[in-house]
Design an enzyme around this catalytic site. Structure first.
Site, PDB file in Angstrom:
ATOM      1  N   CYS A 113       0.823  -1.212   0.000  1.00  0.00           N
ATOM      2  CA  CYS A 113       0.000   0.000   0.000  1.00  0.00           C
ATOM      3  C   CYS A 113       0.863   1.271   0.000  1.00  0.00           C
ATOM      4  O   CYS A 113       1.466   1.568  -1.017  1.00  0.00           O
ATOM      5  CB  CYS A 113      -1.009  -0.051   1.146  1.00  0.00           C
ATOM      6  SG  CYS A 113      -2.435   0.997   0.801  1.00  0.00           S
ATOM      7  N   HIS A 149      -3.396  -5.049   1.807  1.00  0.00           N
ATOM      8  CA  HIS A 149      -2.705  -5.318   3.085  1.00  0.00           C
ATOM      9  C   HIS A 149      -2.856  -6.780   3.509  1.00  0.00           C
ATOM     10  O   HIS A 149      -3.753  -7.097   4.290  1.00  0.00           O
ATOM     11  CB  HIS A 149      -3.333  -4.471   4.199  1.00  0.00           C
ATOM     12  CG  HIS A 149      -3.055  -3.013   4.118  1.00  0.00           C
ATOM     13  ND1 HIS A 149      -2.031  -2.403   4.794  1.00  0.00           N
ATOM     14  CD2 HIS A 149      -3.693  -2.048   3.432  1.00  0.00           C
ATOM     15  CE1 HIS A 149      -2.042  -1.111   4.534  1.00  0.00           C
ATOM     16  NE2 HIS A 149      -3.041  -0.872   3.722  1.00  0.00           N
ATOM     17  N   GLU A 198      -1.148  -8.289   5.631  1.00  0.00           N
ATOM     18  CA  GLU A 198      -0.823  -8.383   7.065  1.00  0.00           C
ATOM     19  C   GLU A 198      -2.035  -8.095   7.944  1.00  0.00           C
ATOM     20  O   GLU A 198      -2.003  -8.335   9.145  1.00  0.00           O
ATOM     21  CB  GLU A 198       0.350  -7.451   7.415  1.00  0.00           C
ATOM     22  CG  GLU A 198       0.031  -5.977   7.592  1.00  0.00           C
ATOM     23  CD  GLU A 198      -0.246  -5.229   6.289  1.00  0.00           C
ATOM     24  OE1 GLU A 198      -0.307  -5.848   5.218  1.00  0.00           O
ATOM     25  OE2 GLU A 198      -0.424  -3.999   6.367  1.00  0.00           O
TER      26      GLU A 198
HETATM   27  N1  GLN Z   1      -3.441   6.492   1.127  1.00  0.00           N
HETATM   28  C1  GLN Z   1      -2.166   6.208   1.692  1.00  0.00           C
HETATM   29  C2  GLN Z   1      -1.048   6.977   0.972  1.00  0.00           C
HETATM   30  O1  GLN Z   1      -1.291   7.596   0.014  1.00  0.00           O
HETATM   31  C3  GLN Z   1      -1.853   4.729   1.657  1.00  0.00           C
HETATM   32  C4  GLN Z   1      -2.849   3.985   2.524  1.00  0.00           C
HETATM   33  C5  GLN Z   1      -2.335   2.724   3.106  1.00  0.00           C
HETATM   34  O2  GLN Z   1      -1.146   2.446   3.173  1.00  0.00           O
HETATM   35  N2  GLN Z   1      -3.260   1.960   3.633  1.00  0.00           N
HETATM   36  O3  GLN Z   1       0.043   6.911   1.410  1.00  0.00           O
END
Ligand code: GLN
Length: 225
Positions: free
Chosen positions: A88, A179, A181
């Site tokens: 992410c 994610h 995890e």
């Molecule tokens: N929206 C976040 C970003 O731009 C990422 C979100 C996440 O890691 N769950 O960094």
């Protein structure tokens, strides 16, 4: 060699511990029987087989990489052979191109767009089959997730959904916009450990912990039961 140095030599996977979901990744590594350790300062990078950059807030982690003076040492460890997995926000940090912003580590040829599904309220869960990773569909959790919009010729697309790529990898970098995890699934951690050349204790065991409720997004929710 003292005990500390022995531990450092043992083929561990680090989790970048500046901001975001660090603990959950460490728990998954523990469940796999892989040594994990927090990485906050440059010496913590010594002899790591791999490094996970967790989800969180990519702008925040990017600033902290500079404040903790760990960005260049991290890139040096990567060039020396350490594999990297960005989940992410981590996927945003490893990308070569970020829509409307400057790329941070730029170590995999993907173009990514932040917050591409909408706000935090548009976060969701789904299941998908990723044949390279597991035989059964895996639970995926998307939290204010980015979309990978393009992958270069040297990048293998592991999962494409609708108009976006959700998981991709090069020889040395894995990027997932979801994610793993935050679910009971250890299949992606096992896949990354193998990419790092490590053997895991759970090769024959199921990838999904049946006690872990898919609707709970944190380990803490499970402990509280
Ligand atoms: N929206 C976040 C970003 O731009 C990422 C979100 C996440 O890691 N769950 O960094």
């Amino acid at each position: 060699m003292n005990n500390n140095q022995k531990n450092i030599k043992s083929g561990a996977i680090g989790v970048l511990d500046l901001q975001g979901g660090v603990f959950e990744h460490l728990i998954h590594l523990e469940r796999l029987g892989v040594a994990g350790r927090r990485v906050k300062y440059p010496p913590d990078l010594a002899n790591l087989a791999g490094l996970i950059i967790p989800g969180g807030e990519s702008t925040c982690i990017s600033r902290l990489l500079n404040i903790f003076e760990i960005k260049e040492p991290l890139l040096a460890a990567y060039r020396a052979g350490m594999k990297i997995w960005g989940t992410c926000a981590g996927a945003i940090l490893v990308a070569g191109e970020v829509t409307g912003e400057q790329a941070c580590l730029s170590i995999i040829d993907i173009a990514i767009e932040r917050n591409s599904f909408g706000s935090q309220l548009d976060s969701f869960q789904k299941e998908a089959l990723i044949p390279e990773i597991a035989a059964e569909p895996l639970p995926l959790t998307f939290i204010r997730a980015p979309k990978i919009l393009r992958a270069g010729p040297d990048v293998n697309i592991l999962l494409k959904v609708d108009d976006y790529i959700a998981a991709a990898e090069s020889d040395k970098v894995l990027a997932t916009v979801f994610h793993p995890e935050l679910t009971g699934c250890i299949a992606l951690h096992r896949y990354f450990a193998k990419k790092c050349g490590l053997t895991t204790e759970t090769d024959k065991k199921t990838a999904i912990d049946p006690l872990w409720k898919n609707e709970s997004w944190t380990k803490l929710a499970r402990i509280a039961k």
